[in-house]
Design a protein around this motif. Structure first.
Motif, short mmCIF file in Angstrom:
data_model
loop_
_atom_site.label_atom_id
_atom_site.label_comp_id
_atom_site.label_asym_id
_atom_site.label_seq_id
_atom_site.Cartn_x
_atom_site.Cartn_y
_atom_site.Cartn_z
N ASP A 32 33.79 37.45 42.12
CA ASP A 32 33.41 37.21 40.72
C ASP A 32 32.91 38.46 40.02
O ASP A 32 32.46 38.39 38.87
CB ASP A 32 32.34 36.13 40.65
CG ASP A 32 31.11 36.46 41.49
OD1 ASP A 32 31.17 37.45 42.26
OD2 ASP A 32 30.10 35.75 41.38
N TYR A 33 32.97 39.63 40.69
CA TYR A 33 32.48 40.85 40.04
C TYR A 33 33.08 42.09 40.69
O TYR A 33 33.11 42.20 41.92
CB TYR A 33 30.96 40.94 40.10
CG TYR A 33 30.42 42.12 39.31
CD1 TYR A 33 30.22 42.04 37.94
CD2 TYR A 33 30.16 43.33 39.95
CE1 TYR A 33 29.77 43.13 37.21
CE2 TYR A 33 29.70 44.43 39.23
CZ TYR A 33 29.50 44.32 37.86
OH TYR A 33 29.05 45.40 37.14
N THR A 34 33.53 43.03 39.84
CA THR A 34 34.00 44.34 40.31
C THR A 34 33.32 45.40 39.46
O THR A 34 33.27 45.28 38.23
CB THR A 34 35.52 44.47 40.15
OG1 THR A 34 36.17 43.47 40.94
CG2 THR A 34 35.99 45.85 40.63
N SER A 35 32.77 46.42 40.10
CA SER A 35 32.13 47.51 39.37
C SER A 35 33.10 48.10 38.35
O SER A 35 34.32 48.17 38.60
CB SER A 35 31.66 48.59 40.33
OG SER A 35 30.58 48.13 41.12
N GLN A 36 32.57 48.54 37.23
CA GLN A 36 33.43 49.02 36.14
C GLN A 36 34.11 50.35 36.50
O GLN A 36 35.19 50.65 36.00
CB GLN A 36 32.63 49.17 34.85
CG GLN A 36 33.50 49.31 33.61
CD GLN A 36 32.73 49.13 32.32
OE1 GLN A 36 31.51 49.01 32.31
NE2 GLN A 36 33.45 49.10 31.21
N ASN A 37 33.48 51.13 37.37
CA ASN A 37 34.08 52.38 37.82
C ASN A 37 34.04 52.42 39.35
O ASN A 37 32.99 52.63 39.95
CB ASN A 37 33.34 53.59 37.25
CG ASN A 37 33.89 54.91 37.76
OD1 ASN A 37 35.10 55.06 37.99
ND2 ASN A 37 33.02 55.89 37.95
N LEU A 38 35.19 52.19 39.97
CA LEU A 38 35.30 52.25 41.43
C LEU A 38 35.69 53.67 41.84
O LEU A 38 36.64 54.23 41.28
CB LEU A 38 36.36 51.27 41.93
CG LEU A 38 36.09 49.78 41.69
CD1 LEU A 38 37.31 48.96 42.09
CD2 LEU A 38 34.86 49.32 42.47
N THR A 39 34.97 54.24 42.79
CA THR A 39 35.28 55.59 43.26
C THR A 39 35.81 55.53 44.68
O THR A 39 35.20 54.91 45.56
CB THR A 39 34.03 56.48 43.22
OG1 THR A 39 33.53 56.55 41.88
CG2 THR A 39 34.37 57.89 43.68
N ILE A 40 36.95 56.18 44.90
CA ILE A 40 37.56 56.25 46.22
C ILE A 40 37.48 57.69 46.72
O ILE A 40 37.91 58.62 46.05
CB ILE A 40 39.03 55.79 46.19
CG1 ILE A 40 39.12 54.36 45.66
CG2 ILE A 40 39.66 55.88 47.58
CD1 ILE A 40 40.55 53.86 45.46
#
Length: 300
Positions: A137-145
């Motif tokens: 129900d939630y994903t961070s707005q900026n995902l860093t790989i």
């Protein structure tokens, strides 16, 4: 009276020969191990790719909301959170996440020195930052790989191709699917930055920021990404957009980082980057160490 010829001492030559042989053995052993680790890592990733079918619009989800495509990967490694593919590079790998609350330094990250199977490896695995959230129900707005810059091109070794404007124009997007969402991302920033405060008068730009107190803060953050970019790219950013940031080591100066950032294609939006309209940024913002080395000064 004939003088006896003085016999040459053979020991210096023998020592030199022995040292040469040892150097040859050690060098050969090192090169052999390097070649072996290269082959092992490529084989491991090929095996992983064989059990994964890319997510499509028709892909089904299970009762937990996870794409069934990921189930074989989760059976191998429960830390699996996504899959990243960058066209015309070797970057076609799973992305993992492991929470660690005892990190003292960057080298403590588990997947810096362990591969997808959990085996020790200098290649490591691609992994999301510790502050990232990827939930149903939630994903961070900026995902860093994060991933290693390997000289043989594996992992994030070919991310450096984006230092060429021509390469960017031919490959302006990448895909990154999480367990719960499918995504295509339009690249809008490629830049070089520092990770040591002393390289920029005590400053380190936190491009890994995952979440924002307001969308005003988010938009200010994306402006910082744009002003640092090697290129001026006509990709618009709006409040609420989703970003994926790819980060690897670079060698312009000690502990430098090469960063590529993409904005997720919005629902109902066509993939249309107008990449041919991208131009070189005449004055991108670098950390101070870059100007100390190359000359010039920071833009106003």
């Amino acid at each position: 009276m004939n003088r006896e010829k003085k016999k040459k001492n053979p020991w210096p030559l023998r020592v030199i020969s022995i040292v040469a042989v040892l150097v040859f053995i050690i060098s050969g052993n090192f090169l052999g191990r390097t070649q072996l680790s290269k082959i092992v890592n490529a084989s491991t990733n090929d095996e992983v790719a064989d059990v994964y079918k890319p997510v499509t619009k028709e892909s089904e989800v299970n009762t937990d909301g996870i794409y069934k495509n990921f189930e074989p990967l989760l059976a191998i490694n429960p830390d699996t959170k996504g899959w990243l593919t960058v066209p015309n590079t070797k970057i076609d790998y799973p992305v993992v996440y492991r929470f660690q609350d005892n990190i003292q330094k960057d080298t403590d990250y588990y997947y810096l020195s362990n591969d997808f199977n959990g085996d020790r490896s200098k290649y490591g695995a691609l992994f999301f930052g510790l502050n990232n959230r990827i939930e149903p129900d939630y994903t961070s707005q900026n995902l860093t790989i994060h991933g290693h810059h390997m000289k043989d091109g594996q992992m994030f070794g070919e991310l450096k191709k984006y230092r060429s404007l021509d390469f960017y124009k031919q490959n302006p997007t990448f895909t990154m699917d999480t367990l719960y969402e499918k995504g295509t991302y339009e690249i809008f920033s490629v830049f070089l930055t520092n990770s040591l405060p002393e390289d920029d008068a005590g400053n380190v730009f936190d491009y890994t920021q995952a979440d924002f107190e307001s969308q005003e803060d988010f938009m200010a953050f994306t402006e910082e990404l744009k002003k640092r970019s090697f290129y001026d790219i006509p990709v618009d950013i709006q409040p609420g957009d989703q970003l994926v940031t790819l980060s690897t080591c670079e060698y312009d100066f000690d502990q430098s980082r090469l960063v590529v950032v993409g904005r997720k294609v919005r629902p109902g939006e066509e993939v249309d980057v107008s990449a041919n309209e991208a131009t070189k940024n005449p004055d991108p913002l670098y950390p101070q160490v870059w100007y100390d080395k190359h000359g010039g000064s920071k833009p106003e």
